[in-house]
Design an enzyme around this catalytic site. Structure first.
Site, PDB file in Angstrom:
ATOM      1  N   CYS A  68       0.839  -1.196   0.000  1.00 40.51           N
ATOM      2  CA  CYS A  68       0.000   0.000   0.000  1.00 40.51           C
ATOM      3  C   CYS A  68       0.874   1.246   0.000  1.00 40.51           C
ATOM      4  O   CYS A  68       1.869   1.328   0.733  1.00 40.51           O
ATOM      5  CB  CYS A  68      -0.923  -0.011   1.215  1.00 40.51           C
ATOM      6  SG  CYS A  68      -1.886   1.512   1.414  1.00 40.51           S
TER       7      CYS A  68
ATOM      8  N   ASP B 127      -0.115  -6.084  -0.434  1.00 36.99           N
ATOM      9  CA  ASP B 127      -1.269  -6.333  -1.295  1.00 36.99           C
ATOM     10  C   ASP B 127      -0.942  -7.545  -2.165  1.00 36.99           C
ATOM     11  O   ASP B 127       0.034  -7.517  -2.917  1.00 36.99           O
ATOM     12  CB  ASP B 127      -1.562  -5.123  -2.189  1.00 36.99           C
ATOM     13  CG  ASP B 127      -2.009  -3.904  -1.401  1.00 36.99           C
ATOM     14  OD1 ASP B 127      -2.721  -4.072  -0.392  1.00 36.99           O
ATOM     15  OD2 ASP B 127      -1.638  -2.775  -1.792  1.00 36.99           O
TER      16      ASP B 127
END
EC number: 1.7.1.13
Length: 285
Positions: free
Chosen positions: A191, A198
């Site tokens: 992120c 992620d």
């Protein structure tokens, strides 16, 4: 990232609730929604924010949707949210989660009112029309979960990796003309604001000079320590392949694992596309 972009996204970090402790609303509060402009990151990768040379959608699945009916009884459902990739802004994911949480103790007379409310609020947030569908669990109980994308899996290639920051120089082609569908489950980035991992899968459909598979896999793995939002990573992959491989046509489709009940699934293409039938659910979702 240049200094100007650092300032922009630092301001986003300061003004949004990403990476911060948050209070939860007891009642409906559309003010929790926070937009993030697309243009700065597109300028960084030389994608004209106003260009119509690429197409696509962002599709979000929300698995934790609830509200109260007219008798105060809780209703649970799932929502599918999609909007065009040319919207001025994207929705900051934590703000969307907080917005949906504000519906938990809010009374709605019927599901149609829920859909209309969510669509109106999200459309206002990003400055573009947002399609919202809300499904009771009975309607999605038979939903198919796919083990993987269609196509050739790149992950079986026995390659040596040591670069974990985006390296488009890994991309190359031969003179052979092909049409291929490729995919990898090894996409991982962080992120932009919180640095949380992620995890995702990516499918690449193209026509043109054959892309070197080993180099493409190394390129995708090079996102491993890269900090960017989901949508921005998929657009960067799209832009880099277009620049370094120059295919006649290209579609890049990312499907990410969920966080806070939400998964994000961007698709970018050189061809006009609709999202109908594209929202498949992979095994990690």
């Amino acid at each position: 990232m240049n200094k100007e972009l650092e300032i922009i996204y630092q301001n986003i970090a300061n003004q949004s609730e990403l990476g911060q402790s948050s209070n939860y609303d007891d009642h409906y509060n559309p003010k929790r929604l926070y937009p993030i402009p697309r243009a700065p990151k597109r300028q960084e990768i030389n994608l004209d924010p106003n260009s119509t040379t690429f197409y696509g959608f962002d599709c979000w699945n929300h698995y934790e949707v609830s509200w109260l009916n007219s008798k105060g009884k809780p209703v649970v459902a799932m929502a599918v949210i999609s909007y065009d990739c040319h919207s001025p802004c994207i929705i900051e994911s934590k703000s969307l989660k907080l917005y949906f949480n504000s519906l938990n103790n809010t009374t709605f007379p019927d599901v149609e009112t829920v859909v209309q409310t969510i669509s109106k609020d999200l459309s206002h947030c990003i400055g573009s029309e947002v399609a919202v569908n809300v499904y009771p669990l009975s309607e999605i109980a038979s939903q198919t979960i796919y083990a993987a994308f269609d196509g050739i899996c790149l992950d079986k290639l026995d390659i040596e990796c040591s670069v974990y920051h985006v390296m488009p120089d890994f991309l190359s082609t031969s003179s052979e003309l092909v049409e291929e569908v490729l995919y990898s489950d090894l996409l991982k980035s962080n992120c932009l604001v919180t640095n949380q991992p992620d995890w995702g899968s990516v499918q690449i459909i193209y026509k043109g000079k054959k892309i070197n598979h080993e180099g493409l896999l190394k390129y995708l793995i090079s996102f491993r320590n890269h900090n960017e939002f989901h949508e921005q990573c998929i657009e960067r992959i799209f832009a880099d392949i277009m620049r370094f491989c120059q295919p006649e046509s290209l579609t890049v489709y990312g499907r990410y694992t969920r966080r806070g009940g939400l998964d994000i699934n961007p698709i970018r293409s050189t061809e006009p596309c609709v999202f109908d039938g594209q929202n498949i659910r992979l095994i990690r979702q």
